[in-house]
Write a protein that holds these residues in place. Structure first.
Motif, PDB file in Angstrom:
ATOM      1  N   SER A  85       0.836  -1.203   0.000  1.00 21.20           N
ATOM      2  CA  SER A  85       0.000   0.000   0.000  1.00 21.20           C
ATOM      3  C   SER A  85       0.868   1.249   0.000  1.00 21.20           C
ATOM      4  O   SER A  85       2.023   1.221   0.432  1.00 21.20           O
ATOM      5  N   MET A  86       0.281   2.356  -0.478  1.00 19.08           N
ATOM      6  CA  MET A  86       0.995   3.634  -0.529  1.00 19.08           C
ATOM      7  C   MET A  86       0.172   4.730   0.126  1.00 19.08           C
ATOM      8  O   MET A  86      -1.057   4.738   0.033  1.00 19.08           O
ATOM      9  N   PHE A 105     -13.409   1.600   0.238  1.00 17.36           N
ATOM     10  CA  PHE A 105     -13.225   1.565  -1.210  1.00 17.36           C
ATOM     11  C   PHE A 105     -12.312   0.431  -1.699  1.00 17.36           C
ATOM     12  O   PHE A 105     -12.694  -0.337  -2.598  1.00 17.36           O
ATOM     13  N   PRO A 106     -11.088   0.261  -1.148  1.00 19.56           N
ATOM     14  CA  PRO A 106     -10.255  -0.841  -1.639  1.00 19.56           C
ATOM     15  C   PRO A 106     -10.836  -2.215  -1.334  1.00 19.56           C
ATOM     16  O   PRO A 106     -10.570  -3.176  -2.069  1.00 19.56           O
ATOM     17  N   SER A 117     -16.917  -5.175   4.744  1.00 22.35           N
ATOM     18  CA  SER A 117     -16.143  -3.981   4.422  1.00 22.35           C
ATOM     19  C   SER A 117     -16.361  -2.890   5.464  1.00 22.35           C
ATOM     20  O   SER A 117     -15.411  -2.252   5.927  1.00 22.35           O
ATOM     21  N   ARG A 118     -17.613  -2.686   5.859  1.00 28.62           N
ATOM     22  CA  ARG A 118     -17.914  -1.648   6.842  1.00 28.62           C
ATOM     23  C   ARG A 118     -17.314  -1.979   8.200  1.00 28.62           C
ATOM     24  O   ARG A 118     -16.785  -1.098   8.892  1.00 28.62           O
ATOM     25  N   GLU A 119     -17.377  -3.233   8.585  1.00 27.60           N
ATOM     26  CA  GLU A 119     -16.809  -3.645   9.874  1.00 27.60           C
ATOM     27  C   GLU A 119     -15.293  -3.451   9.883  1.00 27.60           C
ATOM     28  O   GLU A 119     -14.729  -2.934  10.859  1.00 27.60           O
ATOM     29  N   ARG A 153      -7.168   3.592   5.057  1.00 29.71           N
ATOM     30  CA  ARG A 153      -7.500   3.016   3.748  1.00 29.71           C
ATOM     31  C   ARG A 153      -6.354   2.140   3.238  1.00 29.71           C
ATOM     32  O   ARG A 153      -6.576   1.065   2.673  1.00 29.71           O
ATOM     33  N   ALA A 154      -5.119   2.593   3.442  1.00 29.50           N
ATOM     34  CA  ALA A 154      -3.956   1.828   2.980  1.00 29.50           C
ATOM     35  C   ALA A 154      -3.835   0.494   3.716  1.00 29.50           C
ATOM     36  O   ALA A 154      -3.284  -0.471   3.175  1.00 29.50           O
ATOM     37  N   LEU A 155      -4.349   0.440   4.945  1.00 32.44           N
ATOM     38  CA  LEU A 155      -4.259  -0.786   5.738  1.00 32.44           C
ATOM     39  C   LEU A 155      -5.404  -1.764   5.448  1.00 32.44           C
ATOM     40  O   LEU A 155      -5.383  -2.897   5.919  1.00 32.44           O
ATOM     41  N   ALA A 156      -6.382  -1.330   4.670  1.00 33.46           N
ATOM     42  CA  ALA A 156      -7.598  -2.120   4.487  1.00 33.46           C
ATOM     43  C   ALA A 156      -7.341  -3.477   3.856  1.00 33.46           C
ATOM     44  O   ALA A 156      -8.060  -4.442   4.133  1.00 33.46           O
TER      45      ALA A 156
END
Length: 261
Positions: A85-86, A105-106, A117-119, A153-156
């Protein structure tokens, strides 16, 4: 482990050939926080974009956990990028989505169902200290808060590697310190390998274990942060460590404070 071996990158322009990187070799061990520092135009961002093949090197190889990234077919390369991730200076959030949906999103792109996804997104917003901002939009957040959402987000996708390209350059010193502390905590708790691209010596001193000095597209010095900062051998390193030309002017040594190792 990230193994960068003899990487060169050339860009071809109307004015001629520009050599952005020249025979760069580095090794980043698993779980490390590795800084790559240099002045503007040194080739830092080009190098970090080569790691996940957003830029393909002209020559040389990049291996991640023994896999030659440049030799992967496009489908396998896309799969690998989920583990790399970036985060960027400009945050790159989707302004029409709230924080929760930005982090989702990802996961949506990866085909996860909406509830999962929400959790996951809510869990990550709590990790970065923004659980109470789930319904807020990026325009309602400070720069530091936006960067925290970008980190969540990058950690998702549960990455193994986090690439930080001038991630704190747009932030004030106090906010920068809080973001760097968050990155260090993520590294320690999740075991994610972090590569930090920066032109700020204070960022490297604060968060990195090892550092490479890039100058004119070449690695001119590398090693433990404490060693490079206390005894810089190259002219480029001395310019960065002692910007006033006086060894006693370096901020981290003014009161005999030990540099981060």
């Amino acid at each position: 482990m990230i193994e960068i071996k003899d990487i060169s990158k050339q860009f071809y322009t109307e004015e001629g050939t520009v050599e952005a990187l020249s025979h760069v070799s580095l090794t980043v061990e698993d779980g490390d926080i590795f800084g790559i520092i240099g002045m503007s135009g040194a080739g830092k961002s080009t190098l970090v974009r080569c790691i996940n093949m957003l830029e393909r090197p002209t020559s040389g190889t990049i291996r991640i956990d023994g896999c030659d990234v440049g030799a992967l077919p496009e489908r396998q390369l896309r799969e690998l990028r989920r583990s790399i991730s970036m985060i960027f200076q400009g945050f790159h959030l989707l302004m029409q989505r709230n924080c929760l949906k930005n982090v989702c999103f990802p996961l949506e792109l990866a085909g996860k169902n909406k509830r999962e996804s929400r959790e996951k997104a809510m869990e990550l917003l709590n990790v970065v200290g923004l659980g109470d901002k789930a319904k807020a939009y990026p325009a309602q957040l400070s720069g530091g808060q936006q960067q925290r959402v970008a980190i969540a987000r990058a950690l998702a996708t549960d990455p193994k590697v986090l690439l930080c390209d001038e991630a704190t350059s747009a932030l004030d010193p106090a906010t920068t310190n809080s973001i760097l502390e968050l990155i260090r905590n993520i590294n320690q708790k999740l075991g994610i390998t972090v590569v930090v691209i920066t032109h700020q010596m204070s960022v490297v001193e604060k968060v990195c274990n090892h550092v490479a000095i890039l100058d004119g597209g070449q690695v001119v010095e590398q090693g433990r942060v404490s060693d490079v900062f206390s005894h810089p051998k190259s002219e480029a390193a001395r310019r960065l460590v002692f910007p006033e030309g006086n060894p006693h002017s370096f901020y981290a040594g003014e009161e005999g404070v030990a540099l981060h190792a």
